[in-house]
Write an enzyme that holds these catalytic residues in place. Structure first.
Site, PDB file in Angstrom:
ATOM      1  NE  ARG A 289      -2.216  -1.304   3.326  1.00 19.54           N
ATOM      2  CZ  ARG A 289      -2.309  -1.087   4.949  1.00 19.54           C
ATOM      3  NH1 ARG A 289      -3.581  -0.381   5.092  1.00 19.54           N
ATOM      4  NH2 ARG A 289      -1.563  -1.283   5.730  1.00 19.54           N
TER       5      ARG A 289
ATOM      6  CG  ASN B 267      -3.845  -4.301   3.382  1.00 21.93           C
ATOM      7  OD1 ASN B 267      -3.285  -4.279   1.990  1.00 21.93           O
ATOM      8  ND2 ASN B 267      -3.126  -4.453   4.403  1.00 21.93           N
TER       9      ASN B 267
END
Length: 96
Positions: A25, A43
């Site tokens: 990320r 996520n």
């Protein structure tokens, strides 16, 4: 002249493989900011990473190409992309 693609595109992306717990990320946000892509990344409970990118098609192609590789520790198995008209997102953020 007819232009079949609008200037800005929205790409909804699902990345699977070893993509959580490897900085995916943060690295996605860094790459998006470098390329000037708007959107977000998060996520998912099933172990995938979900992302939305907005920008011109050439830039989104670069961003999605990066998603196939990801950060060094990632092991990307699949990248699924769905395109539609841009929503006008601004900036890039990590969600959840």
């Amino acid at each position: 002249m007819d232009n079949p693609l609008p200037p800005n595109i929205h790409a909804h992306v699902f990345i699977s493989g070893k993509v959580q717990g490897v900085g995916y990320r943060f690295s996605t946000m860094h790459e998006a900011n470098k390329l000037g892509v708007s959107g977000w990344v998060r996520n998912m409970p099933d172990g995938r990473v979900e992302a939305v990118f907005e920008g011109d098609m050439a830039t989104l192609s670069q961003m999605i190409q990066w998603c196939h590789k990801g950060p060094r520790a990632a092991k990307v198995e699949d990248v699924a992309v769905d395109y539609k008209a841009a929503e006008g997102l601004r900036g890039f953020e990590i969600r959840g």
